[in-house]
Design a protein around this motif. Structure first.
Motif, PDB file in Angstrom:
ATOM      1  N   UNK A   1       0.507  -8.695  36.650  1.00  0.00           N
ATOM      2  CA  UNK A   1       1.271  -9.781  36.031  1.00  0.00           C
ATOM      3  C   UNK A   1       0.306 -10.689  35.263  1.00  0.00           C
ATOM      4  N   UNK A   2       0.774 -11.223  34.165  1.00  0.00           N
ATOM      5  CA  UNK A   2      -0.010 -12.131  33.331  1.00  0.00           C
ATOM      6  C   UNK A   2       0.535 -13.550  33.533  1.00  0.00           C
ATOM      7  N   UNK A   3      -0.340 -14.444  33.997  1.00  0.00           N
ATOM      8  CA  UNK A   3       0.091 -15.777  34.421  1.00  0.00           C
ATOM      9  C   UNK A   3      -0.748 -16.846  33.735  1.00  0.00           C
ATOM     10  N   UNK A   4      -0.076 -17.873  33.225  1.00  0.00           N
ATOM     11  CA  UNK A   4      -0.769 -19.056  32.700  1.00  0.00           C
ATOM     12  C   UNK A   4      -0.580 -20.207  33.678  1.00  0.00           C
ATOM     13  N   UNK A   5      -1.702 -20.818  34.085  1.00  0.00           N
ATOM     14  CA  UNK A   5      -1.678 -22.069  34.855  1.00  0.00           C
ATOM     15  C   UNK A   5      -2.035 -23.196  33.897  1.00  0.00           C
ATOM     16  N   UNK A   6      -1.183 -24.209  33.855  1.00  0.00           N
ATOM     17  CA  UNK A   6      -1.377 -25.327  32.916  1.00  0.00           C
ATOM     18  C   UNK A   6      -1.661 -26.606  33.713  1.00  0.00           C
ATOM     19  N   UNK A   7      -2.860 -27.167  33.538  1.00  0.00           N
ATOM     20  CA  UNK A   7      -3.274 -28.360  34.282  1.00  0.00           C
ATOM     21  C   UNK A   7      -3.580 -29.497  33.325  1.00  0.00           C
ATOM     22  N   UNK A   8      -3.105 -30.711  33.655  1.00  0.00           N
ATOM     23  CA  UNK A   8      -3.553 -31.831  32.827  1.00  0.00           C
ATOM     24  C   UNK A   8      -3.820 -33.101  33.641  1.00  0.00           C
ATOM     25  N   UNK A   9      -4.195 -32.904  34.921  1.00  0.00           N
ATOM     26  CA  UNK A   9      -4.577 -34.036  35.769  1.00  0.00           C
ATOM     27  C   UNK A   9      -5.452 -33.511  36.897  1.00  0.00           C
ATOM     28  N   UNK A  10      -6.464 -34.273  37.335  1.00  0.00           N
ATOM     29  CA  UNK A  10      -7.320 -33.813  38.427  1.00  0.00           C
ATOM     30  C   UNK A  10      -6.554 -33.399  39.682  1.00  0.00           C
ATOM     31  N   UNK A  82      -0.189 -14.882  21.772  1.00  0.00           N
ATOM     32  CA  UNK A  82      -1.352 -14.001  21.858  1.00  0.00           C
ATOM     33  C   UNK A  82      -1.524 -13.415  23.263  1.00  0.00           C
ATOM     34  N   UNK A  83      -1.394 -14.242  24.301  1.00  0.00           N
ATOM     35  CA  UNK A  83      -1.645 -13.810  25.679  1.00  0.00           C
ATOM     36  C   UNK A  83      -0.470 -13.052  26.281  1.00  0.00           C
ATOM     37  N   UNK A  84       0.755 -13.384  25.828  1.00  0.00           N
ATOM     38  CA  UNK A  84       1.985 -12.742  26.312  1.00  0.00           C
ATOM     39  C   UNK A  84       2.136 -12.833  27.840  1.00  0.00           C
ATOM     40  N   UNK A  85       2.223 -14.049  28.375  1.00  0.00           N
ATOM     41  CA  UNK A  85       2.341 -14.214  29.828  1.00  0.00           C
ATOM     42  C   UNK A  85       3.726 -13.818  30.352  1.00  0.00           C
ATOM     43  N   UNK A  86       3.757 -13.415  31.614  1.00  0.00           N
ATOM     44  CA  UNK A  86       5.023 -13.151  32.305  1.00  0.00           C
ATOM     45  C   UNK A  86       5.524 -14.401  33.007  1.00  0.00           C
ATOM     46  N   UNK A  87       4.616 -15.347  33.245  1.00  0.00           N
ATOM     47  CA  UNK A  87       4.955 -16.515  34.047  1.00  0.00           C
ATOM     48  C   UNK A  87       4.110 -17.705  33.616  1.00  0.00           C
ATOM     49  N   UNK A  88       4.767 -18.889  33.541  1.00  0.00           N
ATOM     50  CA  UNK A  88       4.086 -20.144  33.245  1.00  0.00           C
ATOM     51  C   UNK A  88       4.168 -21.033  34.480  1.00  0.00           C
ATOM     52  N   UNK A  89       3.023 -21.522  34.936  1.00  0.00           N
ATOM     53  CA  UNK A  89       2.966 -22.292  36.176  1.00  0.00           C
ATOM     54  C   UNK A  89       2.243 -23.606  35.927  1.00  0.00           C
ATOM     55  N   UNK A  90       2.785 -24.710  36.439  1.00  0.00           N
ATOM     56  CA  UNK A  90       2.079 -25.975  36.296  1.00  0.00           C
ATOM     57  C   UNK A  90       2.964 -27.171  36.572  1.00  0.00           C
ATOM     58  N   UNK A  91       2.454 -28.348  36.240  1.00  0.00           N
ATOM     59  CA  UNK A  91       3.193 -29.597  36.437  1.00  0.00           C
ATOM     60  C   UNK A  91       3.408 -30.322  35.116  1.00  0.00           C
ATOM     61  N   UNK A  92       3.185 -29.620  34.022  1.00  0.00           N
ATOM     62  CA  UNK A  92       3.301 -30.222  32.700  1.00  0.00           C
ATOM     63  C   UNK A  92       4.587 -29.784  32.003  1.00  0.00           C
ATOM     64  N   UNK A  93       5.203 -30.708  31.297  1.00  0.00           N
ATOM     65  CA  UNK A  93       6.478 -30.422  30.650  1.00  0.00           C
ATOM     66  C   UNK A  93       6.379 -29.300  29.621  1.00  0.00           C
ATOM     67  N   UNK A  94       5.191 -29.109  29.045  1.00  0.00           N
ATOM     68  CA  UNK A  94       5.015 -28.117  27.986  1.00  0.00           C
ATOM     69  C   UNK A  94       5.419 -26.709  28.430  1.00  0.00           C
TER      70      UNK A  94
END
Length: 365
Positions: A1-10, A82-94
Motif C-alpha cells: 500500500x502507498x501511504x502519505x502521512x501529512x504533519x504540520x505540528x510537532x 506523482x506518488x499515487x497514494x492509496x491512503x492519506x493520513x494526518x491531522x491537516x485539512x489538506x
C-alpha cells in the motif's frame, strides 16, 4: 500500500513517529511536513525523510493561513498525482480536500471537540472519509464518520509499552532533584482566538512561590522577556517527555502538554480559558484526577492549588496509582492506529462489526 502521512505540528510528529517507522517496513510511505515550530528538527533528529510542502512558511494572521492552506492543497494535489497514494493520513485539512477531489481515502485524526474547533465543520469533516478520535470527543453531525477508540492521541507515544522515562537524561542537564516546568504558549492558532493563558503578573507570582521549593524552568513558544532568562529550559526537544516525567509539577497554558503530563503521571495544572470545554482534559481531570484546570482570572485558586500539590509528599505514589487506573481502562493507541492504517479498509469493517474489538489493545505495565 502507498501511504502519505501529512504533519504540520510537532504534536503530530509524536503521534505518528513510531507508526511511520513500522508502516515503512511493508508499505511505500511518503511523509509531508510544514515548517512549524520545531517539527522539521524533530523529523531530522529521528532521521525520517520528508517533503517540506511549505518551505516559505507563513504568519499566524488569517490571510496568511488561508493562502498557506490554498498553496498546500495545490502542492499536495501535485504530489498525489506523482506518488499515487492509496491512503492519506494526518491531522491537516489538506488531506481531506485532496482525498475527496482525487478519490483517495483520507483518515483524519483529531482530539478536539467540534465546538472547540468549529472551523473543522467547514474545512475538514465534510470531506474526510473517517475521523479517528477518542471516544469522549464530540463530533456533532459527523458522528457517523467517527472511528472512536478508548484512549488519547498522546498514548500513542507515551504508553509504557512504547515509552519508558530515563532519569539519566534528566541528570545530563544537571537539574535539581525537585524542579517545576512552566509552559507558555503563544496562543496563535486559529482556534486560540480570544484565548487567555498565564499573564506576566501571575507568572511572576508563580515563580516567587516555587523557586523557594526547587528549580523553576520555563518553556516558551514565543518571545520570553529577558528577566526570565535564568529560568529558560534549554534541552534537546526529543528529551522533553523524559524531563516532564520526573517533574514535580507542570503548570502551563498548553492543552497538549497538560494531557502529556497527565498520562505520564506528573502533577499538573492548566491555566486556560479552555477549561471545562475540552472533553479529553475534562475526563482526565474528573475521572482520573490527573490534571487540574484553573481559569486565567482565578489567581487565588491557582496559587492555592499550587500550594496543595507542592506540599504533598506522597504525590509520586498517588499519581502512579491514578496513572495505573487510566492505563487499565485505555488501549495501546499506537498498536491500534498502526493496525487500523495498515489494514484499511478491512480494519474499518472489523472495527465496526465487533463492539468489544478494542479490548485486545488493552495492555498494562
Amino acid at each position: 500500500m502507498r501511504i502519505i502521512f501529512y504533519l504540520h505540528h510537532p504534536a503530530q510528529f509524536h503521534l505518528f513517529k513510531n507508526i511511520i517507522k513500522k508502516t515503512q517496513l511493508d508499505n511505500e510511505v511518503l511523509v509531508i511536513a510544514t515548517k512549524k515550530d520545531i517539527l522539521l528538527n524533530l523529523l531530522d533528529d529521528e532521521k525520517i525523510d520528508y517533503v517540506n510542502i511549505l518551505p516559505e512558511g507563513r504568519n499566524n494572521n488569517l490571510l496568511s493561513i488561508a493562502l498557506g492552506l490554498l498553496k498546500q492543497d495545490v502542492r499536495l494535489w501535485r504530489i498525489c498525482r506523482k506518488f499515487k497514494p492509496d491512503l492519506l493520513v494526518g491531522t491537516s485539512t489538506e488531506i481531506t480536500h485532496i482525498g475527496k477531489l482525487m478519490g483517495i481515502k483520507s483518515l483524519f485524526f483529531i482530539e478536539d471537540d467540534i465546538d472547540v474547533v468549529p472551523i473543522l465543520n467547514y474545512l475538514a469533516h465534510p470531506f474526510a472519509d473517517r475521523i479517528i478520535t477518542p471516544v469522549v470527543c464530540k463530533l456533532g453531525k459527523w458522528e457517523k464518520k467517527g472511528v472512536k477508540y478508548h484512549g488519547y492521541q498522546k498514548l500513542s507515544y507515551l504508553h509504557p509499552n512504547v515509552f519508558q522515562p530515563d532519569y539519566q537524561i534528566v541528570q545530563k542537564y544537571n537539574l535539581k532533584e525537585k524542579y517545576f516546568i512552566l509552559r507558555l504558549s503563544n496562543l496563535g492558532a486559529h482556534h486560540d482566538v480570544n484565548a487567555k493563558g498565564i499573564s506576566e503578573d501571575v507568572l511572576d507570582k508563580i515563580i516567587k512561590k516555587l523557586r523557594v521549593k526547587g528549580q523553576v524552568l520555563i518553556s516558551s513558544e514565543g518571545f520570553l522577556d529577558e528577566k526570565y532568562s535564568e529560568y529558560k529550559l534549554k534541552i534537546d526537544p526529543l528529551d522533553i517527555h523524559h524531563i516532564l516525567s520526573y517533574c514535580s509539577l507542570f503548570i502551563g497554558d498548553s492543552q497538549s502538554m497538560a494531557v502529556e503530563s497527565a498520562i505520564l503521571g506528573t502533577p499538573n495544572i492548566r491555566v486556560s480559558s479552555f477549561v471545562n470545554r475540552i472533553s479529553v482534559l475534562e475526563e482526565l481531570e474528573h475521572n482520573y484526577n490527573l490534571t487540574f484546570g484553573i481559569k486565567p482570572d482565578n489567581e487565588i485558586g491557582l496559587l492555592e492549588k499550587i500550594d496543595e500539590i507542592v506540599s504533598n509528599d506522597n504525590n509520586e505514589i498517588i499519581y502512579k496509582q491514578r496513572k495505573q487506573k487510566l492505563l487499565s481502562e485505555k488501549i495501546n493507541v499506537n498498536d491500534f492506529i498502526l493496525w487500523y492504517i495498515t489494514n484499511f479498509p478491512k480494519s474499518d469493517l472489523e472495527f465496526k462489526s465487533k463492539s468489544d474489538f478494542q479490548n485486545k489493545f488493552i495492555q498494562n505495565d
